[in-house]
Design a protein around this motif. Structure first.
Motif, PDB file in Angstrom:
ATOM      1  N   GLU A  15    -120.854  -4.315 -42.727  1.00 56.61           N
ATOM      2  CA  GLU A  15    -122.122  -3.993 -43.155  1.00 56.61           C
ATOM      3  C   GLU A  15    -123.343  -4.571 -43.156  1.00 56.61           C
ATOM      4  N   PHE A  16    -124.424  -4.413 -42.493  1.00 56.06           N
ATOM      5  CA  PHE A  16    -125.844  -5.254 -42.346  1.00 56.06           C
ATOM      6  C   PHE A  16    -126.297  -3.946 -44.264  1.00 56.06           C
ATOM      7  N   THR A  17    -126.967  -5.622 -44.093  1.00 58.37           N
ATOM      8  CA  THR A  17    -127.629  -5.224 -46.154  1.00 58.37           C
ATOM      9  C   THR A  17    -129.322  -5.184 -45.781  1.00 58.37           C
ATOM     10  N   SER A  18    -129.704  -5.765 -44.842  1.00 59.08           N
ATOM     11  CA  SER A  18    -131.208  -5.774 -44.304  1.00 59.08           C
ATOM     12  C   SER A  18    -131.289  -6.240 -42.498  1.00 59.08           C
ATOM     13  N   VAL A  19    -132.836  -5.406 -42.250  1.00 58.54           N
ATOM     14  CA  VAL A  19    -133.143  -5.755 -41.224  1.00 58.54           C
ATOM     15  C   VAL A  19    -134.671  -5.964 -41.401  1.00 58.54           C
ATOM     16  N   GLU A  20    -135.278  -6.634 -40.781  1.00 56.13           N
ATOM     17  CA  GLU A  20    -136.585  -7.260 -40.759  1.00 56.13           C
ATOM     18  C   GLU A  20    -136.787  -7.881 -40.079  1.00 56.13           C
ATOM     19  N   ALA A  21    -138.540  -7.532 -39.852  1.00 54.58           N
ATOM     20  CA  ALA A  21    -139.430  -8.153 -38.310  1.00 54.58           C
ATOM     21  C   ALA A  21    -139.254  -9.610 -38.532  1.00 54.58           C
ATOM     22  N   TYR A  22    -139.137  -9.809 -37.518  1.00 56.66           N
ATOM     23  CA  TYR A  22    -139.000 -11.660 -37.257  1.00 56.66           C
ATOM     24  C   TYR A  22    -139.891 -12.194 -36.133  1.00 56.66           C
ATOM     25  N   GLY A  23    -139.756 -13.113 -36.576  1.00 63.38           N
ATOM     26  CA  GLY A  23    -140.900 -14.124 -35.127  1.00 63.38           C
ATOM     27  C   GLY A  23    -142.216 -13.597 -34.470  1.00 63.38           C
ATOM     28  N   SER A  24    -142.828 -13.998 -33.790  1.00 62.30           N
ATOM     29  CA  SER A  24    -144.704 -14.031 -33.636  1.00 62.30           C
ATOM     30  C   SER A  24    -144.566 -13.788 -32.194  1.00 62.30           C
ATOM     31  N   GLY A  25    -143.705 -13.516 -31.593  1.00 64.08           N
ATOM     32  CA  GLY A  25    -143.676 -12.747 -30.450  1.00 64.08           C
ATOM     33  C   GLY A  25    -144.377 -10.890 -29.994  1.00 64.08           C
ATOM     34  N   HIS A  26    -144.532 -11.230 -28.465  1.00 59.92           N
ATOM     35  CA  HIS A  26    -146.247 -10.613 -28.278  1.00 59.92           C
ATOM     36  C   HIS A  26    -145.410  -9.567 -27.509  1.00 59.92           C
ATOM     37  N   ILE A  27    -144.345  -9.772 -26.621  1.00 59.62           N
ATOM     38  CA  ILE A  27    -143.700  -8.449 -25.806  1.00 59.62           C
ATOM     39  C   ILE A  27    -142.600  -7.603 -26.015  1.00 59.62           C
ATOM     40  N   ASN A  28    -141.880  -8.429 -26.831  1.00 60.23           N
ATOM     41  CA  ASN A  28    -140.490  -7.513 -27.568  1.00 60.23           C
ATOM     42  C   ASN A  28    -140.437  -7.307 -28.908  1.00 60.23           C
ATOM     43  N   HIS A  29    -139.883  -6.241 -29.090  1.00 58.25           N
ATOM     44  CA  HIS A  29    -140.212  -5.952 -31.201  1.00 58.25           C
ATOM     45  C   HIS A  29    -138.946  -6.554 -31.298  1.00 58.25           C
ATOM     46  N   THR A  30    -139.108  -7.462 -32.666  1.00 58.56           N
ATOM     47  CA  THR A  30    -137.837  -8.150 -32.565  1.00 58.56           C
ATOM     48  C   THR A  30    -137.512  -8.305 -34.762  1.00 58.56           C
ATOM     49  N   PHE A  31    -136.168  -8.564 -34.893  1.00 55.87           N
ATOM     50  CA  PHE A  31    -135.791  -8.388 -35.293  1.00 55.87           C
ATOM     51  C   PHE A  31    -134.627  -9.147 -36.252  1.00 55.87           C
ATOM     52  N   LEU A  32    -134.790  -9.355 -37.398  1.00 56.76           N
ATOM     53  CA  LEU A  32    -133.576 -10.415 -37.897  1.00 56.76           C
ATOM     54  C   LEU A  32    -132.584  -9.631 -38.993  1.00 56.76           C
ATOM     55  N   ALA A  33    -130.967  -9.372 -38.094  1.00 61.03           N
ATOM     56  CA  ALA A  33    -130.641  -8.224 -39.331  1.00 61.03           C
ATOM     57  C   ALA A  33    -129.273  -9.531 -39.864  1.00 61.03           C
ATOM     58  N   LYS A  34    -128.652  -8.867 -41.233  1.00 61.24           N
ATOM     59  CA  LYS A  34    -128.052  -9.695 -42.241  1.00 61.24           C
ATOM     60  C   LYS A  34    -126.956  -8.673 -42.303  1.00 61.24           C
ATOM     61  N   THR A  35    -126.019  -9.379 -42.655  1.00 61.54           N
ATOM     62  CA  THR A  35    -124.780  -8.474 -43.060  1.00 61.54           C
ATOM     63  C   THR A  35    -124.065  -9.520 -44.485  1.00 61.54           C
ATOM     64  N   LYS A  36    -123.258  -7.932 -44.893  1.00 67.24           N
ATOM     65  CA  LYS A  36    -123.068  -8.538 -46.220  1.00 67.24           C
ATOM     66  C   LYS A  36    -122.096  -9.734 -46.396  1.00 67.24           C
ATOM     67  N   GLU A  37    -121.766  -9.934 -45.027  1.00 66.99           N
ATOM     68  CA  GLU A  37    -120.547 -11.057 -44.623  1.00 66.99           C
ATOM     69  C   GLU A  37    -121.645 -12.194 -44.740  1.00 66.99           C
ATOM     70  N   GLN A  38    -122.839 -12.189 -44.227  1.00 65.89           N
ATOM     71  CA  GLN A  38    -123.286 -13.358 -44.652  1.00 65.89           C
ATOM     72  C   GLN A  38    -124.124 -13.963 -42.852  1.00 65.89           C
ATOM     73  N   LYS A  39    -123.521 -12.859 -41.837  1.00 66.98           N
ATOM     74  CA  LYS A  39    -124.020 -12.993 -40.018  1.00 66.98           C
ATOM     75  C   LYS A  39    -125.212 -12.849 -40.316  1.00 66.98           C
ATOM     76  N   LYS A  40    -126.093 -12.873 -39.204  1.00 69.59           N
ATOM     77  CA  LYS A  40    -127.364 -13.030 -38.821  1.00 69.59           C
ATOM     78  C   LYS A  40    -126.885 -12.796 -37.612  1.00 69.59           C
ATOM     79  N   TYR A  41    -127.804 -11.511 -36.811  1.00 63.86           N
ATOM     80  CA  TYR A  41    -128.229 -11.025 -35.604  1.00 63.86           C
ATOM     81  C   TYR A  41    -129.274 -10.769 -35.346  1.00 63.86           C
ATOM     82  N   ILE A  42    -130.008 -11.192 -33.934  1.00 55.34           N
ATOM     83  CA  ILE A  42    -131.304 -10.666 -33.718  1.00 55.34           C
ATOM     84  C   ILE A  42    -131.210  -9.581 -32.900  1.00 55.34           C
TER      85      ILE A  42
END
Length: 361
Positions: A15-42
């Motif tokens: 279950e995802f608990t947060s999705v926030e903008a991440y990094g300083s890239g200029h080409i793609n829109h990048t987000f860091l997603a975190k789950t209740k189980e302490q997993k992280k995804y880009i």
């Protein structure tokens, strides 16, 4: 769509608990997603303006990362940490298209590692060279000709010159007369521009899998050891020449000044950093480059710098329509910095070649 809803279309448990903008890239829109189980995804929104064929783009990335995983396992490494992993959608695709036709992809977050925007030490630059050299080595047997050319003529320096001359001839902003010296600088080096591609066509240089954006911030460094762990941002992976990757890294990392420095007296090629990178790159390549490739590495540095300067100047002539600018002469300043670096390389040419010969052994 909400980002959490987009993530729900991928093969991810939890279950995802947060999705926030991440990094300083200029080409793609990048987000860091975190789950209740302490997993992280880009989560990344793919820039379809630049990468128009999403299927080709993702096939390149999936093919290269799949090949890398097998090679990393063969060498006793950690495939989940040392290369990217494309997480498929629930219906088995490499990306998801939302109702607004935006394209999205997901990678697992690489824990315990960080990327940096600037070279802080010679060791950073060495590690960068080592990582991109390993990238060349591990993909030396990958059939580069099967990769899609996601950005046509990306490092076709001859074609870039033709585009430059077109910009000069059209002179839509009436700026050409004010940059006659810079135009003459480019034209004086016209004969060298097809050299590398002509050598490849004659079979003197092998076609390689190239990253094509070999900056420091496309390397993940281990937070504890500060050693290079993983090459990221594989969007521009295409068939190319090893000296393209080498040269772009030198252009960016061995310049003693910022890319848009207006005081050209500060611009020079640091031979110390050049040698540091050569040492790391060739060690990483682990003997997979040919003798001719190594001999042509300085030419790769010169051509990538000249090509970049030429693109900045062409954009200035066209009214700054491609590169983002912060001032009226920003692209002109950038082009002058690149040309000053080319000029310094020419002055130091014999020493650059000697350094490459020294570390070839």
């Amino acid at each position: 769509m909400e980002k959490k809803d987009i993530l729900g279309h991928f093969r991810i448990e939890g279950e995802f608990t947060s999705v926030e903008a991440y990094g300083s890239g200029h080409i793609n829109h990048t987000f860091l997603a975190k789950t209740k189980e302490q997993k992280k995804y880009i989560l990344q929104g793919i820039n379809s303006t630049i990468f128009r064929d999403t299927d080709a783009l993702m096939e390149n990335i999936a093919g290269v990362t799949g090949f890398l995983k097998k090679e990393i396992i063969r060498q006793g490494g950690d495939p989940d940490r040392e290369t990217l992993t494309v997480i498929p959608t629930k219906d088995g695709k490499l990306y998801f298209t939302d109702p607004d036709h935006n394209k999205w992809r997901v990678y697992p977050f690489i824990e315990g590692a960080s990327a940096f925007d600037a070279v802080k030490s010679a060791e950073d630059f060495y590690q960068t060279g080592l990582a991109f050299g390993r990238f060349q080595s591990m993909l030396a047997d990958y059939p580069a000709e099967k990769l899609h050319e996601t950005i046509p003529d990306f490092h076709n320096t001859k074609k870039r010159y033709e585009d430059f001359e077109k910009a000069v001839a059209e002179d839509v902003c009436h700026r050409a007369s004010s940059v006659a010296e810079e135009i003459a600088f480019v034209r004086a080096r016209k004969e060298e521009m097809p050299l590398l591609s002509d050598m490849q066509k004659r079979g003197e240089l092998p076609l390689r899998v190239t990253h094509n954006d070999t900056k420091l911030n496309n390397i993940m460094f281990d937070d504890m050891t500060h050693e290079a762990v993983c090459v990221i941002d594989l969007d521009t992976v295409m068939p190319g020449l090893s000296m393209h990757d080498f040269g772009d890294a030198i252009r960016f990392g061995a310049n003693t000044a910022a890319e848009d420095e207006t005081d050209l007296s500060k611009v020079s090629l640091s031979l110390e950093l050049f040698e540091v990178y050569v040492k790391g790159f060739l060690k990483g390549c682990d003997g997979r480059l040919t003798k001719t490739e190594i001999e042509m590495l300085p030419m790769g540095a010169k051509m990538m710098t000249l090509e970049c300067g030429m693109r900045f100047l062409a954009d200035y002539l066209q009214g700054d329509i491609y590169f983002k600018t912060a001032r009226d002469t920003h692209n002109l300043d950038r082009s002058r910095t690149q040309f000053a670096l080319v000029l310094d390389m020419e002055k130091k040419w014999d020493r650059m070649c000697e350094i490459c010969r020294r570390w070839e052994k």
